[in-house]
Design an enzyme around this catalytic site. Structure first.
Site, PDB file in Angstrom:
ATOM      1  N   LYS A 176       0.848  -1.187   0.000  1.00  0.00           N
ATOM      2  CA  LYS A 176       0.000   0.000   0.000  1.00  0.00           C
ATOM      3  C   LYS A 176       0.887   1.241   0.000  1.00  0.00           C
ATOM      4  CE  LYS A 176      -3.991   1.837   2.629  1.00  0.00           C
ATOM      5  NZ  LYS A 176      -4.898   1.532   3.760  1.00  0.00           N
ATOM      6  N   SER A 256      -9.622   1.714   3.109  1.00  0.00           N
ATOM      7  CA  SER A 256      -8.753   2.436   2.185  1.00  0.00           C
ATOM      8  C   SER A 256      -7.777   1.544   1.430  1.00  0.00           C
ATOM      9  CB  SER A 256      -7.958   3.488   2.967  1.00  0.00           C
ATOM     10  OG  SER A 256      -7.162   2.867   3.973  1.00  0.00           O
ATOM     11  N   SER A 280     -10.377  -0.958   7.075  1.00  0.00           N
ATOM     12  CA  SER A 280      -9.697  -0.672   5.813  1.00  0.00           C
ATOM     13  C   SER A 280      -8.983  -1.857   5.181  1.00  0.00           C
ATOM     14  CB  SER A 280      -8.702   0.479   5.995  1.00  0.00           C
ATOM     15  OG  SER A 280      -9.393   1.689   6.164  1.00  0.00           O
TER      16      SER A 280
END
Length: 897
Positions: A176, A256, A280
C-alpha cells in the site's frame, strides 16, 4: 447502453438491514452499517418543511465510476520492462497463466523448486497482466518498482545456488502506498503533496519482507490519506492513482486498502500488504472476494508507515487464500525497536503460521455464530415493548430470514469439525468508539509528528502546508476537495479530550468483547462486532463466502481476542476448505464495463454556467448554488461562482478563491411563501491565513434562484452542520475565543439565523460546553436516590454502588452485581451512553428485586451526567425521550482494583 437504476427504496431497505449501531450527529441521525462501516446520514424533517443535504456529485453515478476531470494522475512507467515484455509472446502468456493462475504460495514454490517457474517469469506474468487489465482500467497498481526484474533475478540466482530463504522467496508483493520503501518508489499515501518525499530507508515490515526473499513489485493504490481526504471522495480514489475499480463488476471497492485488495483479486500480484485503522483491510478484502487479516495491534510494526490514527493503525496481509495470508503474515512479524507495541506481541514474532492450518489445531476451539433465535426475538420484543402477536410474528419472519447466511456458515464449520455455539444476535456488544472525533484530532497530531520526524526529508512541514499546497491547484491536487484535512487542521478538540476519548473507547471496546466472549465461552465469533475489534486492537479475518444474486462478492468475518491469530487462521482455513466459495473474476467482462466509461471524465459541479436568477429546472442543488452570483462577500460587488468556485486576486501571493461547501446544503421554506429555499455555505480561502465563512439564503431555489446578500459568520471557524427548521436556520459551529483567534480556547456554539428584510440576520448564539468523561475515571459511588426530583430513597439495609474504571462501569445493584461499558454520548453537553449490563442472577426479596430492576433500567437509559456539590447526578430518559429524573450518588472513594 441504457441502465435501469435500482429502486432507491429497496437500496435503503437493504442498507438498513445491515445497520449495526446508531448515533445522533449534530441534530441528525447516523446509522453505521455492519458490512463495511459506511454510514447512512439522516436529517430531521420538521413539520411542513423538508430538510435535505445535496449528495456528493459522483456518488449518484453507477459503477464503474469515472474519474473527475483533472490532470494529477501519475502515468505508469513500463519502460524498464519493455524488453522483457517484448520477449513474452501471446502463446507463452496463455501457457504461463495456465501454470500460475490459482496457485498458492507453497504451490508456486514447488514449481520454482523443480524448475518449471522462476521469480523473473512470475514477475513478468504480473507485469503483463497489469499492463492489460490495470492501466486506466482497474487502477489498483499505483506504481511499479523499476528494479523488480533485477531483484527477482538475484533471488533466482540464490535459488540456483541452493539458498532458499523461505516460503516468500521470489514471491512478488504489492505494498500500500503509505508504507515507505527506501528505493526508487514513491511513498505518498496517494497525495500529490507527498510525491517529493524520498524515504532514506525501508519501513521495518519492508525490511522483514526483503529478508524473507520477497520481491517488492510496486505500490498499490488506496483511498487517499487512508480515506481521510474529503467526505465526497469515493472509496478507492487517490489523486496520484486515480479511481480503483472492482474486478468483479459494477460494485464498490471500499477502502482504504482498495488497490491492495483489487490487485490480489485480479491476480496482478501474489499477495499484498494493506493497512487498517477501522475496516480498511476487512471491508475491501470482503467486497473483492479475497482473504484479509487485520492483525492484533502490535503484531506487525507500523514503523515508517504514514499514519492516520496511530493507536489503531496496523498493517496486514491480503491474499487469495488463507494459506497465502498465513505465509505472508509469518514474514511480516517481528519485534521492532521503533514500534514499542511490537514487544507485547513477541510470543508470535517469527512464528510460522502455516503450522496452524490443519484439523488438529481446531481441537478445543469454540466458534460463536450470532443467530436470530427465540432468545433474540424475546429481547427485541422486550426492548421495544412489542406485545401484539401479529407484529411479533411479522418480526420473527423478517429477522428469521437473516439466519440463511448464518446457517450456511454453521453448516460449513460443522462439516469441517469445528464446534459451533449459537448466540442470540441481540447479545453482540455494540462498538463504543466515536471514530470521527478521534480522527479529527488524531490525524493532525499524527501527520504533524510524522512529518517532523522526517527532518530534512519531509516534502512539507505540516498538515497546514499540505492544505496550502493543494489549494494552489485544487482541481488537480484535490479534485473532490479536502474537507477532512481542513476540519482536522482546524479542530476544536483538545489533547485532553482526545486522550480521554481514546482511553475510553479502547477500554470499552476491549471490555465489551472480553465480557461477551467470557459469557458464551467462545474463542472466535463470526461477526466483526460492529468493527469494535479495531479500537480493541483485536484481530479479524475475512474469508470469501460467495456472491449475491447480482454478483456482489461477500465475505465471512471472524473475530478473536488479542493474539488469537493461530486460532483465527485455523478456523478461517477450515471454513475456506469447506465452503470453497471463491471464484476468480471474469476480467474480460469487467473490462467491457470499464471501457464503456473509459475516457469519460466528469466534473464535480455543473459545467454549464448559469446566469444569476436564471431558471434551473432539472439541475442539482449543488450545481444550481455553485453557478450563481453572491453579493456581500466583497465591497467591489457580487462574485460569480462557476462550478462551485471563483478565483480572485487580492494583490497578495497565492491564488485566493471562494468555494461552495456542497456537502452542507440545507433546504426548507425560509420565507413562508411555499417554495423551496436553500442555505449555501461559502468559504473564502484568502491567500493569507484566514478562512472566512459566509451564509447566504437562496430563495426559490427550484425556480428563480435568487441569493440574498451573504452574511459573514466568522474567520477560522468550523461549520459542523446547518439545518433549516421552520423559518429558522440552526448552525452548529466551532469558533475560537473572543480575543486573538490564534491564541484562545475554542468554543462550540449554536447560532440561529432568520430572514429579515430579505437578508439573513443572527438571532441568537448559544455556547455548548464540552466536559471530559475522564473526570469519572477511577471513581466509586454509592446511590442516595433513585429519583432525586421525586425523592425515591434506596431501601433500608440495601446498598447500590457504581465504579468507573477505563470505560468499564460495574457495581452492586442491591442484590446482584452488574457490569457494562460507559462512553461519551453523541449529543454534546455532558452526554454519555451506558451499555446494557451483564448481570449476575440470584434470588432476592421481591422489593429488592423491583428496586434493582428500576435502577438498572434507569442506569442503562442514562443520557447526561453532572457533578453537584461533590455528588454525581445521572439523568435518565423517559418514554418520551426527555429526562424526567436523576440517579443521585455520593462519593465512595477511588475505584477498587
Amino acid at each position: 447502453m441504457t441502465c435501469v437504476a435500482e429502486d432507491p427504496t429497496l437500496q435503503l431497505a437493504d442498507a438498513l438491514q445491515m445497520g449495526n449501531s446508531w448515533r445522533f450527529d449534530n441534530g441528525g441521525l447516523t446509522i453505521v452499517l455492519a458490512e463495511d462501516g459506511s454510514e447512512l446520514a439522516f436529517l430531521p424533517a420538521p413539520p411542513e418543511t423538508v430538510a435535505a443535504v445535496e449528495a456528493c456529485p459522483l456518488f449518484d453515478l453507477p459503477y464503474p465510476r469515472p474519474e473527475p476531470d483533472y490532470n494529477g494522475k501519475l502515468a505508469r512507467d513500463f519502460t524498464p520492462f519493455a524488453e522483457a515484455l517484448a520477449a513474452y509472446p501471446a502463446e507463452e502468456v496463455a501457457a504461463r497463466e495456465a501454470l500460475v493462475s490459482g496457485k498458492t504460495i507453497p504451490e508456486l514454490q514447488a514449481l520454482m523448486d523443480i524448475g518449471d517457474l522462476t521469480a523473473v517469469e512470475l514477475v513478468v506474468y504480473y507485469l503483463e497482466r497489469i499492463q492489460r487489465y490495470d492501466v486506466e482500467k482497474l487502477n489498483a497498481v499505483l506504481e511499479l518498482n523499476p528494479d523488480v526484474l533485477q531483484i527477482a533475478q538475484a533471488l533466482d540466482d540464490e535459488r540456483a545456488a541452493g539458498e532458499v530463504r523461505g516460503e516468500m522467496h521470489g514471491i512478488p508483493v504489492l505494498l500500500k502506498d503509505n508504507i515507505a520503501t527506501g528505493d526508487q518508489l514513491h511513498t505518498a499515501a496517494g497525495a500529490a503533496a507527498m510525491l517529493d518525499w524520498d524515504p532514506s530507508r525501508d519501513a521495518f515490515l519492508v525490511s522483514q519482507l526483503r529478508s524473507a526473499g520477497a520481491v517488492i513489485l510496486g505500490k498499490a493504490n488506496l483511498s487517499e490519506w487512508a480515506n481521510y481526504m474529503d467526505p465526497c471522495m469515493p472509496n478507492g480514489f487517490s489523486t496520484n492513482g486515480g479511481q480503483t475499480q472492482n474486478p468483479y463488476g459494477p460494485f464498490e471497492t471500499y477502502g482504504s486498502s482498495s488497490g491492495s485488495a483489487v490487485a490480489v483479486a485480479a491476480d496482478l500480484a501474489t499477495v499484498s500488504v494493506g493497512t487498517e485503522t477501522q475496516g480498511s483491510i476487512i471491508a475491501p478484502a470482503g467486497i473483492n472476494s479475497v482473504v484479509g487479516l487485520k492483525p492484533t495491534k502490535g503484531l506487525i510494526s507500523t514503523d515508517y508507515v504514514i499514519p492516520l490514527l496511530p493507536f489503531q493503525d496496523v498493517p496486514g496481509p491480503i491474499g487469495r487464500t488463507v494459506t497465502d495470508v498465513a505465509v505472508l503474515l509469518s514474514a511480516l512479524t517481528g519485534v521492532d525497536e521503533n514500534d514499542f507495541t511490537t514487544s507485547a506481541s513477541a510470543e508470535l514474532a517469527g512464528v510460522d503460521f502455516m503450522q496452524f492450518l490443519n484439523a488438529e489445531n481446531l481441537t478445543g476451539i469454540r466458534v460463536g455464530v450470532p443467530v436470530w433465535n427465540e432468545e433474540a426475538f424475546e429481547a427485541v420484543f422486550a426492548q421495544n415493548d412489542i406485545t401484539d402477536e401479529t407484529e411479533q410474528a411479522n418480526l420473527r419472519e423478517a429477522l428469521g430470514a437473516l439466519n440463511v447466511d448464518a446457517q450456511a456458515v454453521i453448516d460449513a464449520l460443522t462439516a469441517a469439525g469445528v464446534e459451533v455455539v449459537e448466540i442470540p444476535s441481540t447479545a453482540v456488544p455494540p462498538n463504543p468508539s466515536n471514530i470521527s472525533s478521534l480522527l479529527e484530532y488524531g490525524f493532525q497530531q499524527a501527520i504533524n509528528e510524522f512529518l517532523a520526524g522526517l527532518g530534512d526529508e519531509a516534502p512539507v512541514a505540516s498538515l497546514e502546508e499540505i492544505i496550502a499546497f493543494n489549494n494552489e491547484d485544487l482541481a488537480n491536487r484535490a479534485p473532490y476537495g479536502q474537507d477532512y484535512l481542513e476540519g482536522s487542521a482546524n479542530t476544536a478538540i483538545t489533547l485532553e479530550e482526545f486522550a480521554s476519548q481514546q482511553q475510553l473507547d479502547n477500554g470499552a471496546a476491549r471490555n465489551g468483547i472480553d465480557i461477551f466472549f467470557e459469557n458464551y465461552d467462545i474463542d472466535i465469533v463470526v461477526s466483526d462486532l460492529g468493527q469494535a475489534y479495531a479500537p480493541a486492537g483485536y484481530p479479524a479475518l475475512t474469508v470469501p463466502a460467495g456472491y449475491a444474486e447480482d454478483g456482489t462478492p461477500t465475505g465471512t468475518i471472524f473475530t478473536g481476542l488479542r493474539l488469537s491469530e493461530p486460532q483465527l487462521l485455523a478456523v478461517g482455513y477450515a471454513y475456506e476448505q469447506a465452503a470453497e466459495a471463491r471464484v476468480a473474476p471474469d476480467l474480460e467482462a469487467t473490462m467491457a464495463l470499464i471501457e464503456a466509461v473509459e475516457g469519460d471524465t466528469v466534473e464535480v459541479a455543473a459545467s454549464e454556467i448559469q446566469e444569476p436568477n436564471a431558471p434551473v429546472a432539472g439541475a442539482s442543488l449543488a450545481a444550481t448554488l455553485g453557478n450563481l452570483s453572491y453579493a456581500g462577500l466583497f465591497p467591489g460587488g457580487p462574485i460569480s461562482l462557476i462550478d462551485g468556485r471563483a478565483d480572485y486576486d487580492d494583490g497578495d501571493s497565492g491564488t485566493p478563491y471562494v468555494q461552495l461547501a456542497n456537502h452542507l446544503i440545507s433546504t426548507g421554506d425560509l420565507d413562508g411563501e411555499g417554495t423551496e429555499d436553500a442555505i449555501a455555505l461559502l468559504t473564502d480561502h484568502s491567500s493569507g491565513s484566514g478562512t472566512f465563512k459566509y451564509l447566504a439564503a437562496v430563495l426559490d431555489v427550484l425556480g428563480s434562484a435568487t441569493p440574498t446578500e451573504a452574511l459573514m459568520i466568522g474567520d477560522r471557524i468550523q461549520v459542523k452542520s446547518i439545518i433549516v427548521f421552520g423559518e429558522q436556520v440552526f448552525a452548529d459551529l466551532v469558533v475560537q475565543g473572543p480575543d486573538d483567534p490564534l491564541c484562545c480556547a475554542s468554543l462550540m456554539v449554536q447560532n440561529v439565523y432568520e430572514l429579515e428584510d430579505g437578508r439573513l440576520v443572527e438571532r441568537s448564539s448559544t455556547a455548548i460546553d464540552r466536559v471530559s468523561l475522564a473526570a469519572l475515571n477511577n471513581t466509586s459511588w454509592r446511590l442516595l436516590d433513585l429519583n432525586a426530583e421525586e425523592g425515591e430513597a434506596v431501601l433500608p439495609d440495601t446498598e447500590i454502588t457504581l465504579q468507573v474504571r477505563e470505560g468499564v462501569l460495574e457495581g452492586s445493584a442491591g442484590c446482584n452485581n452488574y457490569r457494562g461499558t460507559i462512553t461519551s454520548g453523541p449529543e454534546g453537553l455532558n452526554s454519555l451512553v451506558i451499555s446494557d449490563s451483564a448481570t449476575t442472577r440470584k434470588a432476592c426479596p421481591e422489593p429488592v428485586m423491583d428496586q434493582e430492576t428500576t435502577f438498572l433500567t434507569r442506569l442503562t437509559t442514562t443520557a447526561a451526567w453532572s457533578f453537584e456539590d461533590g455528588r454525581l447526578a445521572l439523568g435518565y430518559r423517559g418514554e418520551d425521550g426527555g429526562l424526567p429524573g436523576t440517579l443521585l450518588f455520593e462519593a465512595a472513594g477511588p475505584a477498587e482494583g
